[in-house]
Motif scaffolding. Structure first.
Motif, mmCIF file in Angstrom:
data_model
loop_
_atom_site.group_PDB
_atom_site.id
_atom_site.type_symbol
_atom_site.label_atom_id
_atom_site.label_comp_id
_atom_site.label_asym_id
_atom_site.label_seq_id
_atom_site.Cartn_x
_atom_site.Cartn_y
_atom_site.Cartn_z
ATOM 1 N N GLY A 76 118.166 48.114 -27.259
ATOM 2 C CA GLY A 76 117.323 47.952 -26.085
ATOM 3 C C GLY A 76 116.081 47.130 -26.375
ATOM 4 N N LEU A 77 115.474 46.662 -25.321
ATOM 5 C CA LEU A 77 114.227 45.897 -25.419
ATOM 6 C C LEU A 77 113.244 46.460 -24.414
ATOM 7 C CD1 LEU A 77 112.750 43.411 -26.636
ATOM 8 C CD2 LEU A 77 113.635 42.089 -24.700
ATOM 9 N N LEU A 78 112.107 46.956 -24.920
ATOM 10 C CA LEU A 78 111.055 47.510 -24.076
ATOM 11 C C LEU A 78 110.038 46.436 -23.727
ATOM 12 C CD1 LEU A 78 109.365 49.860 -22.800
ATOM 13 C CD2 LEU A 78 108.306 50.130 -25.054
ATOM 14 N N GLY A 79 109.697 46.347 -22.447
ATOM 15 C CA GLY A 79 108.638 45.459 -22.011
ATOM 16 C C GLY A 79 107.572 46.240 -21.262
ATOM 17 N N ILE A 80 106.317 46.013 -21.606
ATOM 18 C CA ILE A 80 105.188 46.635 -20.917
ATOM 19 C C ILE A 80 104.349 45.519 -20.305
ATOM 20 C CG2 ILE A 80 103.131 48.077 -21.114
ATOM 21 C CD1 ILE A 80 105.639 49.642 -21.664
ATOM 22 N N VAL A 81 104.150 45.577 -18.991
ATOM 23 C CA VAL A 81 103.386 44.538 -18.299
ATOM 24 C C VAL A 81 102.208 45.181 -17.572
ATOM 25 C CG1 VAL A 81 103.425 42.712 -16.564
ATOM 26 C CG2 VAL A 81 105.456 43.118 -17.984
ATOM 27 N N HIS A 82 101.016 44.714 -17.906
ATOM 28 C CA HIS A 82 99.770 45.200 -17.304
ATOM 29 C C HIS A 82 99.232 44.092 -16.397
ATOM 30 C CE1 HIS A 82 95.391 46.776 -18.072
ATOM 31 N NE2 HIS A 82 95.809 46.990 -16.841
ATOM 32 N N SER A 83 99.029 44.388 -15.129
ATOM 33 C CA SER A 83 98.622 43.348 -14.189
ATOM 34 C C SER A 83 97.691 43.915 -13.122
ATOM 35 C CB SER A 83 99.858 42.731 -13.522
ATOM 36 O OG SER A 83 100.567 43.709 -12.790
ATOM 37 N N ASN A 84 97.168 43.018 -12.297
ATOM 38 C CA ASN A 84 96.455 43.432 -11.096
ATOM 39 C C ASN A 84 97.020 42.635 -9.921
ATOM 40 O OD1 ASN A 84 95.231 40.869 -11.179
ATOM 41 N ND2 ASN A 84 93.394 41.652 -12.186
ATOM 42 N N GLU A 85 96.355 42.662 -8.797
ATOM 43 C CA GLU A 85 96.893 42.017 -7.607
ATOM 44 C C GLU A 85 96.927 40.497 -7.721
ATOM 45 O OE1 GLU A 85 94.229 43.620 -4.776
ATOM 46 O OE2 GLU A 85 95.349 45.481 -4.494
#
Length: 294
Positions: free
Chosen positions: A114-123
């Motif tokens: 598996g490959l984990l992706g974490i994405v932190h964003s705003n509007e």
């Protein structure tokens, strides 16, 4: 009601986060018409996203937990926002062979890589993103590895997930983190409770963070904040129209020939929007007007 509770033991320097996402997991199970395998993994993903939401600091921020796997589920994506809103989906909703099993091994759902992706964003933009290889892919392992290796914060995580009659019954989690300058021995003692299964047993009966006072032996464990978590999706009819605006003219013309509204389904929540013929015609007109002359 779903919730996230944050607490601290000042004497040991340990931070605690308790989450219950049962109600949201049940809502998404129904909205997506998911089988038990998909519902189980999506519930775990909601726990992970709720724990990740402790990193959100300002209004409009959101963080997503994305796991791609080589198993029949293929992947899941779950998002949490700064207001406690949760939403998510799995790529595959029904896995016939696995869904018929009483208690399938998780490898039959998620596979071996598996490959984990974490994405932190705003509007407005993406703030940060990262990927980690997870073998074998497990939601709890993935989120623990993210905090321990990517965030460099010693972290222990446990889930209590329960299905009843092939449907979601309980989805809860506990996270304990060693803060800078904290007592290492105290963290090791807590870690032993996680490894022995004692925390998981306590989670099965828990209703709040302070239920862990006795088992941890931390008399100064204090509740700092309790906030609601809930199902929330920011899809809309207007966004559905905007999606169709990205299609080529040929496709839009073919849709108009059918002389009926077009369905746009939100992946995150399963909501269906019927885009009217008049709006399709307006999209086509706008695109035609924007074609540069040769």
């Amino acid at each position: 009601m779903d919730k996230i509770e944050r607490g601290i033991s000042e004497s040991s320097g340990l931070r605690f986060v308790y989450v219950d996402v049962t109600a949201t997991a049940k809502i998404l199970e129904e909205r997506h018409l998911s089988g038990p395998a998909s519902s189980f993994v999506l519930g775990e993903g909601l726990i992970a996203a709720a724990l990740l939401s402790t990193n959100l600091k300002t209004k409009g921020e959101r963080i997503s937990f994305q796991l791609r796997v080589d198993g029949p589920l293929k992947g899941l994506c779950v998002e949490a926002n700064d207001e406690g809103g949760l939403r998510g989906y799995t790529d595959i909703k029904i896995i016939d062979v696995v869904d018929e099993m009483i208690d399938p091994h998780i490898s039959k759902i998620l596979g071996n890589q598996g490959l984990l992706g974490i994405v932190h964003s705003n509007e407005k933009k993406m703030l940060s993103s990262g990927q980690i290889n997870i073998e074998p892919p497990r939601v709890k392992t993935a989120i623990a590895r993210y905090f321990n290796h990517s965030e460099q914060v010693p972290t222990a995580i446990e889930f209590f997930t329960e299905m009843k009659d092939f449907h979601v019954n309980k989805m809860k989690g506990l996270m304990v983190q060693k803060m800078p300058g904290a007592d290492t021995e105290s963290f090791v003692e807590i870690l032993e409770l996680f490894n022995s299964g004692s925390i998981k047993k306590a989670l099965s009966k828990s209703k709040q963070l302070l239920d862990f006072l006795k088992i941890t032996g931390l008399d100064d464990l204090t509740l700092l904040k309790s906030s609601p978590l809930n199902f929330s999706c920011h899809c809309s009819y207007e966004k559905s129209v905007a999606i169709l605006h990205t299609l080529p003219e040929h496709d839009l013309k073919e849709m108009l020939k059918e002389k009926k509204s077009q369905k746009v389904i939100c992946h995150f929540c399963g909501e269906t929007y019927n885009v009217k013929e008049s709006d399709l015609a307006m999209i086509l007109l706008e695109k035609s007007d924007n074609i540069p002359e040769v």
